[in-house]
Design a protein around this motif. Structure first.
Motif, PDB file in Angstrom:
ATOM      1  N   ASP A 112     -17.687  31.251  28.273  1.00 35.66           N
ATOM      2  CA  ASP A 112     -17.596  30.188  28.944  1.00 35.66           C
ATOM      3  C   ASP A 112     -18.897  29.480  29.034  1.00 35.66           C
ATOM      4  N   VAL A 113     -19.343  28.473  28.203  1.00 35.76           N
ATOM      5  CA  VAL A 113     -20.711  27.964  28.392  1.00 35.76           C
ATOM      6  C   VAL A 113     -20.700  26.864  29.390  1.00 35.76           C
ATOM      7  N   GLY A 114     -19.777  26.244  29.537  1.00 36.26           N
ATOM      8  CA  GLY A 114     -19.835  25.138  30.407  1.00 36.26           C
ATOM      9  C   GLY A 114     -20.371  25.203  31.730  1.00 36.26           C
ATOM     10  N   ILE A 115     -21.215  24.252  32.172  1.00 29.99           N
ATOM     11  CA  ILE A 115     -21.533  24.272  33.700  1.00 29.99           C
ATOM     12  C   ILE A 115     -21.464  22.922  33.968  1.00 29.99           C
ATOM     13  N   ASN A 116     -20.370  22.642  34.816  1.00 28.66           N
ATOM     14  CA  ASN A 116     -19.897  21.497  35.566  1.00 28.66           C
ATOM     15  C   ASN A 116     -19.966  21.216  37.019  1.00 28.66           C
ATOM     16  N   ARG A 117     -20.488  20.281  37.461  1.00 27.35           N
ATOM     17  CA  ARG A 117     -20.612  20.027  39.002  1.00 27.35           C
ATOM     18  C   ARG A 117     -19.432  19.659  39.637  1.00 27.35           C
ATOM     19  N   LEU A 118     -18.592  20.248  40.020  1.00 28.24           N
ATOM     20  CA  LEU A 118     -17.249  19.407  40.777  1.00 28.24           C
ATOM     21  C   LEU A 118     -17.769  18.396  41.936  1.00 28.24           C
ATOM     22  N   ASP A 119     -16.781  17.620  42.284  1.00 30.04           N
ATOM     23  CA  ASP A 119     -16.916  16.608  43.314  1.00 30.04           C
ATOM     24  C   ASP A 119     -17.293  17.277  44.873  1.00 30.04           C
ATOM     25  N   ASN A 120     -16.644  18.529  45.070  1.00 25.72           N
ATOM     26  CA  ASN A 120     -17.133  19.069  46.207  1.00 25.72           C
ATOM     27  C   ASN A 120     -18.330  19.925  46.262  1.00 25.72           C
ATOM     28  N   GLY A 121     -19.258  19.861  44.904  1.00 26.35           N
ATOM     29  CA  GLY A 121     -20.444  20.435  44.887  1.00 26.35           C
ATOM     30  C   GLY A 121     -20.537  21.837  44.197  1.00 26.35           C
ATOM     31  N   LYS A 122     -19.223  22.087  43.928  1.00 29.31           N
ATOM     32  CA  LYS A 122     -19.251  23.775  43.394  1.00 29.31           C
ATOM     33  C   LYS A 122     -19.428  23.512  41.611  1.00 29.31           C
ATOM     34  N   LEU A 123     -19.657  24.827  41.335  1.00 32.24           N
ATOM     35  CA  LEU A 123     -19.951  24.944  39.844  1.00 32.24           C
ATOM     36  C   LEU A 123     -18.632  25.302  39.121  1.00 32.24           C
ATOM     37  N   ALA A 124     -18.243  24.720  38.173  1.00 33.93           N
ATOM     38  CA  ALA A 124     -16.964  25.101  37.200  1.00 33.93           C
ATOM     39  C   ALA A 124     -17.500  25.186  35.887  1.00 33.93           C
ATOM     40  N   GLY A 125     -16.705  26.258  35.199  1.00 36.07           N
ATOM     41  CA  GLY A 125     -17.186  26.258  33.787  1.00 36.07           C
ATOM     42  C   GLY A 125     -16.277  25.284  32.919  1.00 36.07           C
ATOM     43  N   ASP A 126     -15.967  25.721  31.682  1.00 42.32           N
ATOM     44  CA  ASP A 126     -15.031  25.061  30.978  1.00 42.32           C
ATOM     45  C   ASP A 126     -13.725  25.434  30.712  1.00 42.32           C
ATOM     46  N   VAL A 127     -13.847  26.665  31.378  1.00 34.28           N
ATOM     47  CA  VAL A 127     -12.512  27.612  31.414  1.00 34.28           C
ATOM     48  C   VAL A 127     -11.861  27.702  32.637  1.00 34.28           C
ATOM     49  N   SER A 128     -10.569  27.672  32.938  1.00 35.78           N
ATOM     50  CA  SER A 128     -10.009  28.044  34.027  1.00 35.78           C
ATOM     51  C   SER A 128      -9.997  29.402  34.283  1.00 35.78           C
ATOM     52  N   PHE A 129     -10.990  30.055  35.015  1.00 38.24           N
ATOM     53  CA  PHE A 129     -10.991  31.514  35.292  1.00 38.24           C
ATOM     54  C   PHE A 129      -9.788  32.239  35.681  1.00 38.24           C
ATOM     55  N   ALA A 130      -9.278  31.495  36.922  1.00 32.02           N
ATOM     56  CA  ALA A 130      -8.026  31.890  37.428  1.00 32.02           C
ATOM     57  C   ALA A 130      -6.881  32.109  36.390  1.00 32.02           C
ATOM     58  N   GLU A 131      -6.677  31.116  35.430  1.00 29.61           N
ATOM     59  CA  GLU A 131      -5.558  31.264  34.660  1.00 29.61           C
ATOM     60  C   GLU A 131      -5.960  32.068  33.313  1.00 29.61           C
ATOM     61  N   VAL A 132      -6.833  32.210  32.968  1.00 29.43           N
ATOM     62  CA  VAL A 132      -7.286  32.734  31.571  1.00 29.43           C
ATOM     63  C   VAL A 132      -7.703  34.415  31.876  1.00 29.43           C
ATOM     64  N   SER A 133      -8.457  34.532  32.857  1.00 33.42           N
ATOM     65  CA  SER A 133      -8.960  35.951  33.159  1.00 33.42           C
ATOM     66  C   SER A 133      -7.777  36.907  32.995  1.00 33.42           C
ATOM     67  N   PRO A 134      -6.663  36.776  33.695  1.00 33.41           N
ATOM     68  CA  PRO A 134      -5.592  37.890  33.779  1.00 33.41           C
ATOM     69  C   PRO A 134      -5.132  38.446  32.185  1.00 33.41           C
ATOM     70  N   HIS A 135      -5.213  37.550  31.202  1.00 34.83           N
ATOM     71  CA  HIS A 135      -4.655  38.151  29.983  1.00 34.83           C
ATOM     72  C   HIS A 135      -5.834  38.256  28.644  1.00 34.83           C
ATOM     73  N   CYS A 136      -6.949  37.953  29.180  1.00 37.99           N
ATOM     74  CA  CYS A 136      -7.960  38.224  28.128  1.00 37.99           C
ATOM     75  C   CYS A 136      -8.536  39.449  28.328  1.00 37.99           C
ATOM     76  N   ALA A 137      -9.330  39.940  27.227  1.00 33.97           N
ATOM     77  CA  ALA A 137      -9.900  41.237  27.077  1.00 33.97           C
ATOM     78  C   ALA A 137     -11.567  41.123  27.655  1.00 33.97           C
ATOM     79  N   PHE A 138     -11.950  39.999  27.421  1.00 30.19           N
ATOM     80  CA  PHE A 138     -13.550  39.927  27.898  1.00 30.19           C
ATOM     81  C   PHE A 138     -13.327  38.468  28.404  1.00 30.19           C
ATOM     82  N   ILE A 139     -14.254  38.184  29.481  1.00 36.15           N
ATOM     83  CA  ILE A 139     -14.571  36.699  29.970  1.00 36.15           C
ATOM     84  C   ILE A 139     -15.861  36.679  30.616  1.00 36.15           C
ATOM     85  N   THR A 140     -16.639  35.660  30.333  1.00 31.74           N
ATOM     86  CA  THR A 140     -17.823  35.422  31.206  1.00 31.74           C
ATOM     87  C   THR A 140     -17.587  34.612  32.363  1.00 31.74           C
ATOM     88  N   PRO A 141     -18.040  34.993  33.438  1.00 27.73           N
ATOM     89  CA  PRO A 141     -18.088  34.173  34.717  1.00 27.73           C
ATOM     90  C   PRO A 141     -18.868  32.903  34.481  1.00 27.73           C
TER      91      PRO A 141
END
Ligand code: NAP
Length: 283
Positions: free
Chosen positions: A227-256
């Motif tokens: 996940d290369v994305g760096i996106n600033r959300l309206d609440n000030g938090k950072l988010a990637g381009d990948v939904s970590f919560a949805e994707v991480s349970p079923h992939c082998a490796f993931i970057t935070p």
């Protein structure tokens, strides 16, 4: 079980290696030197520049910062680049992008001595990358390649899919993955069915700059997800381009995000500067 690819840890290891090599180089009378040029007062750019300077300091580099007003004329910036090209203490020149709209970024990048182009954006370096010659490589895609290597992820024969075709991430990454014998597909905003393509990926790299566009059902079981994305959300938090919560349970490796690709980018900037300084030793 999913493994988190720890960019902070790997980049710290690399910085340690660079620090050792810098100490050896100092013994030969060379201190790697980086000049960072910041035009204007964009807050995000100021943060990036500060991080780069701190990283230089940590590994024992010489660094110089030029903070220039936003209204600076293009020709004055070109003059500064000329001075830095000739400066023996400076091995790497980094002009923080984006530049104000009245300055032609391509002209500025092309004015940098390709050997000192530690961002790997100069057309000479891009052309060398394309033709498989030694060159300075763009820091973010290079950082991704090193992260994959350090986690022992082989690329030959794998299906790699990149979402995003920018000059600084998607396109150079395409060339780097191809050089490692992956079969590479590059997606963009005109790609008809993004999920159909991303589901084919053994290795999926998201670099679109759109918060969490890669959802759980767009990733194949057991894939490697960068996940290369760096996106600033309206609440000030950072988010990637990948939904970590949805994707991480079923992939082998993931970057935070943060703590994945970001720290690798800075480590590669240091790597490129060290390489430029070592090239001076060989000359
Ligand atoms: P960019 O120049 O804006 O390029 C984005 C690319 O993504 C474009 O090729 C665009 O397609 C494509 N894209 C956008 N939305 C899409 C969608 N819905 N479906 C498919 N493709 C889509 O961005 P960038 O400079 O490459 O940066 C990308 C992200 O990485 C940003 O969040 C940036 O902050 C981050 N980044 C992080 C680092 C780091 O060190 N971690 C370094 C650099 C960038 P078109 O070409 O068709 O417009």
């Amino acid at each position: 079980m999913t493994r988190i690819m720890d960019g902070n840890k790997v980049s710290q290891d690399i910085r340690g290696e660079i620090k050792e090599k810098t100490a050896q180089l100092k013994g030969k009378g060379i201190i790697p030197g980086l000049a960072v040029v910041l035009v204007g007062d964009d807050p995000a750019s100021q943060i990036y520049v500060k991080r780069k300077e701190n990283a230089c300091h940590e590994v024992g580099f010489y660094s110089r910062e030029y903070k220039i007003p936003a209204e600076t004329h293009e020709k004055d910036l070109l003059n500064l680049i000329g001075v830095l090209n000739a400066d023996q203490k400076i091995h790497g020149i980094l002009v923080q992008l984006p530049l104000p709209s009245h300055i032609n970024s391509s002209l500025i990048i092309e004015a940098i001595d390709p050997q000192k182009d530690v961002d790997g954006f100069h057309p000479v370096n891009v052309g060398r990358l394309l033709t498989g010659q030694p060159c300075q490589m763009a820091c973010t895609p290079k950082g991704i390649m090193v992260l994959l290597e350090r986690y022992g992820i082989s690329l030959a024969g794998k299906e790699a899919v990149i979402v995003g075709r920018s000059n600084i991430v998607g396109k150079p990454l395409f060339l780097m993955l191809l050089a490692q014998n992956a079969t590479v597909t590059v997606c963009h905003t005109k790609t008809k069915d993004l999920a159909e393509v991303t589901c084919r990926a053994d290795i999926l790299i998201a670099a679109a700059g759109k918060a969490e566009i890669v959802r759980g059902d767009m990733v194949r079981e057991g894939a490697v997800v960068i996940d290369v994305g760096i996106n600033r959300l309206d609440n000030g938090k950072l988010a990637g381009d990948v939904s970590f919560a949805e994707v991480s349970p079923h992939c082998a490796f993931i970057t935070p995000v943060p703590g994945g690709v970001g720290p690798m980018t800075i480590a590669m900037l240091l790597h490129n500067t060290l390489k430029a300084a070592e090239a001076g030793l060989e000359a």
